[in-house]
Design an enzyme around this catalytic site. Sequence first.
Site, mmCIF file in Angstrom:
data_model
loop_
_atom_site.group_PDB
_atom_site.id
_atom_site.type_symbol
_atom_site.label_atom_id
_atom_site.label_comp_id
_atom_site.label_asym_id
_atom_site.label_seq_id
_atom_site.Cartn_x
_atom_site.Cartn_y
_atom_site.Cartn_z
ATOM 1 N N ARG A 237 0.942 -1.224 -0.095
ATOM 2 C CA ARG A 237 0.047 0.007 0.117
ATOM 3 C C ARG A 237 0.893 1.363 -0.042
ATOM 4 N NH1 ARG A 237 -3.391 -2.782 -1.502
ATOM 5 N NH2 ARG A 237 -5.643 -3.136 -0.617
ATOM 6 N N GLU A 266 -3.278 7.815 -4.531
ATOM 7 C CA GLU A 266 -3.695 7.084 -5.816
ATOM 8 C C GLU A 266 -4.911 7.625 -6.412
ATOM 9 O OE1 GLU A 266 -3.706 2.835 -5.589
ATOM 10 O OE2 GLU A 266 -1.937 2.685 -4.736
ATOM 11 N N HIS A 285 -1.215 0.465 -9.772
ATOM 12 C CA HIS A 285 -1.678 -0.518 -8.787
ATOM 13 C C HIS A 285 -2.618 -1.698 -9.564
ATOM 14 C CE1 HIS A 285 -3.565 -0.626 -4.553
ATOM 15 N NE2 HIS A 285 -3.532 -1.932 -4.958
HETATM 16 C C1 GLV Z 1 -4.980 -4.924 -4.113
HETATM 17 O O1 GLV Z 1 -4.186 -3.892 -3.911
HETATM 18 C C2 GLV Z 1 -5.325 -5.914 -3.154
HETATM 19 O O2 GLV Z 1 -5.587 -5.732 -1.958
HETATM 20 O O3 GLV Z 1 -6.140 -6.919 -3.433
#
Ligand code: GLV
Length: 326
Positions: A237, A266, A285
């Site tokens: 994250r 983000e 991401h």
């Molecule tokens: C994506 O970041 C997830 O947590 O699946």
Amino acid sequence: MQPKVYVTRRIPESGIALLQESCDVEIWDSDDVVPRDTFLAAVADKDAVLCLLTEKIDAETLSVAKNAKIFANMAVGFDNIDVPECTKRGVMASNTPGVLTDTTADFAFTLLMAAARRIREGHEFVHAGKWETWGPLLLMGQDIHHATLGLVGLGRIGTEMARRGQGFSMRVLYNDVVRREDLEQELGLEYVDFDTVLRESDFVSLHVPYMPETHHLISTDELAKMKQSAVLINTARGPIVDPAALYTALSSGEIWAAGLDVTDPEPIPMDDPLLTLDNCLVAPHIASASFQTRSDMSELAANNILAALAGERPPTILNPELLGDS
Ligand code: GLV
């Protein structure tokens, strides 16, 4: 009457098809984030919600969604969900662990390799028409094989990252709140303290959840401990890394490169200084974004909803204490 389910974005069809077999499904039929007001209005009469990491499931959401039995996150990370608040109100929450582990580890290793071997710079160099000859000094990078991989967090994804490192003959160090001697044996890992991971690793890869304890876990002091040749990989994250400190470390040569699949915020703003750096590779991401895995995630989220609505145990419930059987 069929139970009403809200899905907060277009998602792979297989999950929607499962829900549609027995539910009345409303979808925010867009690739953009559902506006908060629209979201709150839509969940007000729903029995279940399939949500994404872009939706905050907080006290406000829960007080509006009075009929909701479950919020099923289509993600393994669930820092967008206030799970204790859900539990207090008797609402189930679930995530999608397991199905994305290998795909996410593949991507973390892809970022590691791409950053180490300067793939983005090479691509831009060719497209800019700068490739004139084979160059003995051209775009030299860091070796991956036999280097030291330092894992911060040895959960499911961290463990798979270790396996990939092993495949490249790497020495693999890890630190976590839980020591896993079984995995140390099986994979030849070394358990070390956090500082040792930072000081001895050529690649530091983050695999911890985001929580107050991991906010800016990597900041000025931690970056200063890393090798000047080190590469930082973040597929966990964004806010686990202090972006201002990372910019300083990358631009001053305190560390060599970074590969980020997650940023804070983000999406990363186009005027973010990190985007001015050649040694910072940024992806939007997408670590779990393979066709198969995103389908599997949509199905697992749907199956959590179907189980909750049927009075059964959602396979990957986050607050099993609500079921009174564990
Ligand atoms: C994506 O970041 C997830 O947590 O699946």
